[in-house]
Design an enzyme around this catalytic site. Structure first.
Site, PDB file in Angstrom:
ATOM      1  N   LYS A 111     -23.583  18.534 -68.506  1.00 11.76           N
ATOM      2  CA  LYS A 111     -23.475  17.119 -68.160  1.00 11.76           C
ATOM      3  C   LYS A 111     -24.802  16.400 -68.201  1.00 11.76           C
ATOM      4  CE  LYS A 111     -19.162  16.828 -65.682  1.00 11.76           C
ATOM      5  NZ  LYS A 111     -18.470  16.329 -64.492  1.00 11.76           N
ATOM      6  N   LYS A 199     -13.065  22.121 -74.768  1.00 13.74           N
ATOM      7  CA  LYS A 199     -11.974  21.911 -73.806  1.00 13.74           C
ATOM      8  C   LYS A 199     -11.523  20.450 -73.821  1.00 13.74           C
ATOM      9  CE  LYS A 199     -14.393  20.837 -69.610  1.00 13.74           C
ATOM     10  NZ  LYS A 199     -14.971  21.124 -68.348  1.00 13.74           N
ATOM     11  N   LYS A 202     -12.071  14.350 -70.245  1.00 13.11           N
ATOM     12  CA  LYS A 202     -12.050  12.896 -70.067  1.00 13.11           C
ATOM     13  C   LYS A 202     -13.126  12.235 -70.903  1.00 13.11           C
ATOM     14  CE  LYS A 202     -10.919  13.522 -65.145  1.00 13.11           C
ATOM     15  NZ  LYS A 202     -11.477  13.597 -63.805  1.00 13.11           N
TER      16      LYS A 202
HETATM   17  P1  TYM Z   1     -12.241  17.523 -62.513  1.00 16.32           P
HETATM   18  O1  TYM Z   1     -11.975  16.190 -61.897  1.00 16.32           O
HETATM   19  O2  TYM Z   1     -13.174  17.605 -63.664  1.00 16.32           O
HETATM   20  O3  TYM Z   1     -10.895  18.178 -62.989  1.00 16.32           O
HETATM   21  C1  TYM Z   1      -9.791  18.307 -62.113  1.00 16.32           C
HETATM   22  C2  TYM Z   1      -9.092  19.627 -62.339  1.00 16.32           C
HETATM   23  O4  TYM Z   1      -8.634  19.730 -63.685  1.00 16.32           O
HETATM   24  C3  TYM Z   1      -9.066  20.966 -64.236  1.00 16.32           C
HETATM   25  N1  TYM Z   1      -9.290  20.794 -65.675  1.00 16.32           N
HETATM   26  C4  TYM Z   1      -8.703  21.530 -66.623  1.00 16.32           C
HETATM   27  N2  TYM Z   1      -7.805  22.533 -66.558  1.00 16.32           N
HETATM   28  C5  TYM Z   1      -7.375  23.055 -67.729  1.00 16.32           C
HETATM   29  N3  TYM Z   1      -7.800  22.635 -68.954  1.00 16.32           N
HETATM   30  C6  TYM Z   1      -8.712  21.629 -69.058  1.00 16.32           C
HETATM   31  N4  TYM Z   1      -9.109  21.215 -70.257  1.00 16.32           N
HETATM   32  C7  TYM Z   1      -9.192  21.034 -67.863  1.00 16.32           C
HETATM   33  N5  TYM Z   1     -10.071  20.032 -67.597  1.00 16.32           N
HETATM   34  C8  TYM Z   1     -10.118  19.903 -66.260  1.00 16.32           C
HETATM   35  C9  TYM Z   1     -10.340  21.296 -63.501  1.00 16.32           C
HETATM   36  O5  TYM Z   1     -10.634  22.674 -63.578  1.00 16.32           O
HETATM   37  C10 TYM Z   1      -9.996  20.850 -62.095  1.00 16.32           C
HETATM   38  O6  TYM Z   1      -9.260  21.844 -61.425  1.00 16.32           O
HETATM   39  N6  TYM Z   1     -15.449  19.842 -59.511  1.00 16.32           N
HETATM   40  C11 TYM Z   1     -14.047  19.470 -59.632  1.00 16.32           C
HETATM   41  C12 TYM Z   1     -13.549  18.601 -58.488  1.00 16.32           C
HETATM   42  C13 TYM Z   1     -13.788  19.188 -57.151  1.00 16.32           C
HETATM   43  C14 TYM Z   1     -13.131  20.307 -56.554  1.00 16.32           C
HETATM   44  C15 TYM Z   1     -13.682  20.461 -55.263  1.00 16.32           C
HETATM   45  C16 TYM Z   1     -12.126  21.159 -57.005  1.00 16.32           C
HETATM   46  C17 TYM Z   1     -14.698  18.739 -56.227  1.00 16.32           C
HETATM   47  N7  TYM Z   1     -14.622  19.505 -55.118  1.00 16.32           N
HETATM   48  C18 TYM Z   1     -13.270  21.483 -54.391  1.00 16.32           C
HETATM   49  C19 TYM Z   1     -11.709  22.177 -56.116  1.00 16.32           C
HETATM   50  C20 TYM Z   1     -12.263  22.336 -54.845  1.00 16.32           C
HETATM   51  C21 TYM Z   1     -13.899  18.694 -60.924  1.00 16.32           C
HETATM   52  O7  TYM Z   1     -14.832  18.163 -61.454  1.00 16.32           O
HETATM   53  O8  TYM Z   1     -12.639  18.563 -61.373  1.00 16.32           O
END
Ligand code: TYM
Length: 337
Positions: A111, A199, A202
């Site tokens: 990032k 992957k 967004k």
């Molecule tokens: P974020 O907002 O990027 O994504 C949300 C969730 O979607 C999953 N994800 C995917 N799963 C499968 N294939 C993909 N291409 C894909 N892209 C995204 C992510 O793995 C996630 O589960 N850091 C986290 C948010 C967060 C969090 C937490 C999660 C903050 N604190 C505590 C769990 C526990 C994030 O950026 O997710």
């Protein structure tokens, strides 16, 4: 006692990867375990977010949760920033985590790119806040996509070091549990529709790389029709499939949407070309996703209802978080704790 916690950042439109990797799992788990699902707005501002849009983006994630089956009477749904205990614990964890641990985080490297020195400090300590999100509730299970695996490992390291450094004398050192990531099934890593080695994300500039939860039936069908593939028919075995990234991804998406394994999908489609498989996948995707988008739009039509759900969730979350923080402050030795 088991407890589930997870969250999604309100930093752009949700896509099929978020849905299959995370959202559908939340809805499934709420029936079995005490479930806390939040909107990670404090994580979102590690990169610039328009202040005029952030609250609405937060409502959109809440709407997506509910549209994918999360029940606000069962699960606790809340905005991260409304529960200040996350930030307070994160500071203490900043003093537990080591620089060397954070230096290894691949997501920060991705990032921050070439401009590390211009990244926010928050982007760097992002995984420490994530550990606080999880451990403030002493969560035991964290449903996430594959890309969050390293952050979960860091969470476990922080829990272990906190327990070691501050654990009550006499062996009662397991103050924090070791949370288990739940990263399962063919939806845990959904790839771009344009490139089977990247992957679905967004931030991909091409909207054809992803299916958004708010895409209508036409857009979903178009994107699957245009998805990159190879000219061969689908193979018999998972081994052969795994050598063909784009084909593997589409079969995985089919499997995740239909609740099958990839082997089961191959049993039906081996020997058939994409001329047959893509329309079947498009039909399935529209059948599963179009109602989610519709339900989201309906919920967003009445923001007062969403706001009431988030406010009530925040209150429940604070009740669960406050006792952990006061115990932590005692263990650390803060005055008055
Ligand atoms: P974020 O907002 O990027 O994504 C949300 C969730 O979607 C999953 N994800 C995917 N799963 C499968 N294939 C993909 N291409 C894909 N892209 C995204 C992510 O793995 C996630 O589960 N850091 C986290 C948010 C967060 C969090 C937490 C999660 C903050 N604190 C505590 C769990 C526990 C994030 O950026 O997710």
């Amino acid at each position: 006692p088991s407890r589930v916690l997870s969250g999604v950042q309100p930093s752009g439109a949700l896509h099929l990867g978020n849905y299959l990797g995370a959202l559908v799992k939340f809805a499934r788990l709420q029936h079995e375990i005490d479930t806390f699902i939040f909107v990670a707005d404090m994580h979102a501002i590690t990169v610039w977010q328009d202040p005029a849009a952030l609250a609405q983006q937060t409502r959109e994630i809440a709407a997506a949760y509910i549209a994918s089956g999360l029940d606000p009477d069962k699960a606790t749904i809340f905005p991260q920033s409304a529960v200040r205990e996350h930030a307070e614990l994160a500071w203490i964890f900043n003093c537990v985590a080591r620089l060397g641990w954070l230096d290894r985080m691949t997501q920060f490297k991705e990032k921050s790119g070439k401009h590390k020195e211009r990244s926010s400090v928050g982007l760097y300590t992002y995984p420490v806040l994530q550990a606080a999100d999880i451990l403030i509730y002493k969560a035991t299970h964290v449903p996430v996509g594959e890309d969050q695996k390293q952050h979960l490992e860091l969470t476990r390291d922080i829990a272990a070091k906190f327990n070691h450094d501050f654990g009550a004398p006499g062996g009662a050192s397991a103050f924090f549990p070791q949370p288990e990531p739940l990263i399962q099934g063919p939806g845990a890593r959904v790839m771009s529709l344009r490139d089977g080695s990247a992957k679905m994300s967004k931030s991909d500039p091409s909207d054809y790389s992803r299916i958004n939860l708010t895409d209508d039936a036409d857009a979903i069908a178009q994107k699957i029709k245009k998805a990159r593939t190879d000219p061969e028919p689908l193979p018999e075995t998972l081994d052969e499939l795994s050598a063909r990234a784009e084909a593997d991804n589409l079969v995985g998406i089919f499997a995740a949407l239909s609740g099958q394994t990839k082997a089961e999908v191959l049993a039906e489609y081996a020997g058939k070309g994409f001329g047959t498989f893509k329309p079947a996948l498009a039909e399935l995707a529209v059948e599963k996703l179009a109602p989610v988008g519709e339900k989201m739009r309906g919920l967003l039509g009445d923001p007062a209802v969403l706001d009431a759900i988030l406010a009530k969730g925040a209150e429940k979350a604070r009740e669960a978080a406050a006792p952990t923080l006061s115990e932590v402050k005692k263990l650390v030795g803060f005055w008055g704790a």
